[in-house]
Design a protein around this motif. Structure first.
Motif, short mmCIF file in Angstrom:
data_model
loop_
_atom_site.label_atom_id
_atom_site.label_comp_id
_atom_site.label_asym_id
_atom_site.label_seq_id
_atom_site.Cartn_x
_atom_site.Cartn_y
_atom_site.Cartn_z
N ILE A 123 0.85 -1.19 0.00
CA ILE A 123 0.00 0.00 0.00
C ILE A 123 0.89 1.24 0.00
O ILE A 123 1.82 1.37 0.80
CB ILE A 123 -1.02 0.00 1.16
CG1 ILE A 123 -0.36 -0.02 2.53
CG2 ILE A 123 -1.95 -1.17 1.04
CD1 ILE A 123 -1.37 0.01 3.67
N LEU A 139 -6.95 1.39 2.94
CA LEU A 139 -6.28 0.24 2.33
C LEU A 139 -5.92 -0.84 3.34
O LEU A 139 -6.09 -2.03 3.07
CB LEU A 139 -5.02 0.72 1.59
CG LEU A 139 -5.29 1.74 0.48
CD1 LEU A 139 -3.97 2.21 -0.14
CD2 LEU A 139 -6.20 1.16 -0.59
N PHE A 205 -1.57 -1.08 -4.12
CA PHE A 205 -2.71 -0.19 -3.94
C PHE A 205 -2.22 1.22 -3.57
O PHE A 205 -1.14 1.37 -3.00
CB PHE A 205 -3.60 -0.67 -2.78
CG PHE A 205 -4.27 -1.99 -3.01
CD1 PHE A 205 -5.60 -2.05 -3.39
CD2 PHE A 205 -3.58 -3.19 -2.84
CE1 PHE A 205 -6.24 -3.27 -3.59
CE2 PHE A 205 -4.20 -4.40 -3.03
CZ PHE A 205 -5.54 -4.45 -3.41
N GLY A 206 -3.06 2.19 -3.85
CA GLY A 206 -2.80 3.52 -3.32
C GLY A 206 -2.66 4.60 -4.37
O GLY A 206 -2.25 4.34 -5.50
N ASP A 227 -4.49 -1.73 -8.08
CA ASP A 227 -5.89 -1.53 -7.73
C ASP A 227 -6.70 -1.02 -8.92
O ASP A 227 -7.77 -1.53 -9.23
CB ASP A 227 -6.04 -0.59 -6.53
CG ASP A 227 -5.15 0.66 -6.62
OD1 ASP A 227 -4.50 0.86 -7.67
OD2 ASP A 227 -5.10 1.41 -5.64
N THR A 364 -10.49 5.36 -2.15
CA THR A 364 -9.59 5.01 -3.25
C THR A 364 -10.45 4.63 -4.43
O THR A 364 -11.02 3.54 -4.50
CB THR A 364 -8.66 3.84 -2.85
OG1 THR A 364 -8.04 4.16 -1.60
CG2 THR A 364 -7.60 3.61 -3.90
#
Length: 428
Positions: A123, A139, A205-206, A227, A364
């Motif tokens: 993340i 996350l 992710f992020g 993601d 997100t």
């Protein structure tokens, strides 16, 4: 914000264009750094951390002591607010857990689906002028609930070589223990490829700036999932004469302050409201510490006057906004006609800021029009589905001839024989 009155629907696609991005240059930069990290590992990561962040670190992993110490560096009032956010986000994402799906498609043929956590996830938490500690919750909470065995957090270090205490406190609250002081393309490359210090993950992710976004796209070429594709933050507000101009202006500016490349769109069926909001935006932007950033974002933002809700919905669904605010009468009915949006906020008392921090939904979200194809992050983003099937002898006797027939029609003889051998043996 430039104002457009009753544009022809044929003009919508031109009118709703996002700010351009030099994607080729960004991609080339990312690919170059990936190649160097692949060759030189941590040495390359630290080289680019020194170059881009202006700090040289002996080690990038944040110690357990530093994580725990961060708690004392966060004001009590903020800690309480973060705990409320943690609880609400946990409650909403925990409710997304589903039971195993089992279906007997015909007698003797049982099919089912089970979910398994993605084993290792990375993340990315932006730092810089606005350390996004709220993204840690968005996350890390679903990752924990999904049961991911390894959650690796990366965030760029300050000039002192540290990560914002709010980020560390949020990570500690979520049970994240693998935290690294590294950001930018080099962080994404390290998570993708693995180094001596940073582990390789299965999915990243992020949010991040345009360089991080380009790096995530490059990561997919190395077999690592992301993601979603993303661009600068954005909001579209649809407001009629029941909206409160002061609120609408504040919502527009809350996205404009994210970055100079952010975009905000106001759509209204009321010319009076459009003019009032423009005046409010001009007044409120003067009060913002990030006035310069917000002002640049407003230069490519739009205020659009339309004749009715039908035209407004056409604009909304063509733009496919990351955030959509419906400050209109009968907002739920209007919401039912929305086909493309990352997250929708209904009514005068549902600011987008609530979803950014603590209402419970995930912030997100797909941007740059990707809401047409992608969903925002949810519990399922950290899970993968595996299907199972079990067929009895009787089930295969009934189903097998049909499978063999279809396999023969496709010319796949081995498939056909895999069925017929079983059927033949059963008759002996």
């Amino acid at each position: 914000m430039k104002q457009y009155k009753y544009p022809n629907p044929t003009e919508y696609s031109t009118l709703l264009q996002r700010p351009g991005r030099d994607s080729e240059q960004l991609r080339n930069t990312a690919e170059s750094i990936f190649s160097e990290v692949q060759r030189n590992g941590d040495q390359a990561v630290q080289k680019y951390t020194a170059l881009f962040d202006g700090v040289t670190l002996d080690g990038m992993r944040v110690s357990k002591e530093a994580i725990e110490k961060a708690t004392s560096g966060v004001p009590e009032v903020l800690r309480k607010a973060m705990q409320v956010a943690y609880q609400n986000i946990s409650t909403f994402h925990e409710a997304q857990q589903t039971e195993t799906l089992r279906v007997e498609t015909q007698a003797g043929v049982l099919c089912w689906q089970e979910k398994r956590p993605i084993e290792a996830v990375g993340i990315y938490i932006p730092g810089g002028s606005a350390p996004l500690f709220s993204t840690v919750f968005m996350l890390a909470i679903p990752a924990q609930l999904a049961g991911c065995k390894r959650i690796v957090l990366c965030s760029p270090p300050s000039s002192k070589g540290t990560i914002a205490p709010e980020i560390l406190y949020a990570a500690n609250l979520c049970g994240v223990t693998e935290i690294f002081s590294v950001g930018g393309i080099q962080a994404i490359a390290a998570l993708t490829l693995g180094t001596a210090q940073l582990p390789k993950v299965d999915k990243i992710f992020g949010p991040g700036n345009s360089y991080v976004t380009a790096a995530k796209q490059v990561a997919t070429r190395y077999g690592v999932a992301i993601d979603m594709p993303a661009g600068p933050s954005e909001v579209l507000v649809f407001a009629d004469d029941t909206a409160i101009p002061e609120y609408v202006a504040a919502d527009l500016l809350s996205q404009a302050e994210h970055g100079a490349d952010s975009q905000v769109i106001l759509v209204s069926t009321s010319e009076k409201l459009l003019d009032q909001v423009q005046l409010e935006v001009a007044a409120q932007v003067e009060q913002l510490p990030r006035k310069e950033v917000a002002t640049k974002a407003l230069q490519h933002s739009k205020a659009i006057l339309v004749a009715n809700n039908t035209e407004a919905l056409s604009v909304i669904n063509m733009y496919a906004p990351e955030h959509l605010i419906l400050a209109v009468r009968d907002a739920r009915t209007v919401a039912s006609e929305v086909q493309h949006a990352g997250s929708v906020f209904l009514g005068n008392y549902t600011p987008e800021s609530a979803g950014d921090y603590a209402s419970g939904t995930n912030h997100t979200l797909p941007t740059y029009g990707f809401a047409r194809q992608y969903s925002g992050v949810s519990l399922d983003s950290f899970l993968k589905s595996i299907t199972f099937q079990e067929i009895t002898k009787e089930g295969l006797l009934a189903l097998g001839p049909h499978v063999a027939c279809m396999a023969a029609a496709e010319g796949l003889t081995a498939h056909q024989r895999a069925i017929e051998i079983r059927l033949r043996n059963d008759k002996k």
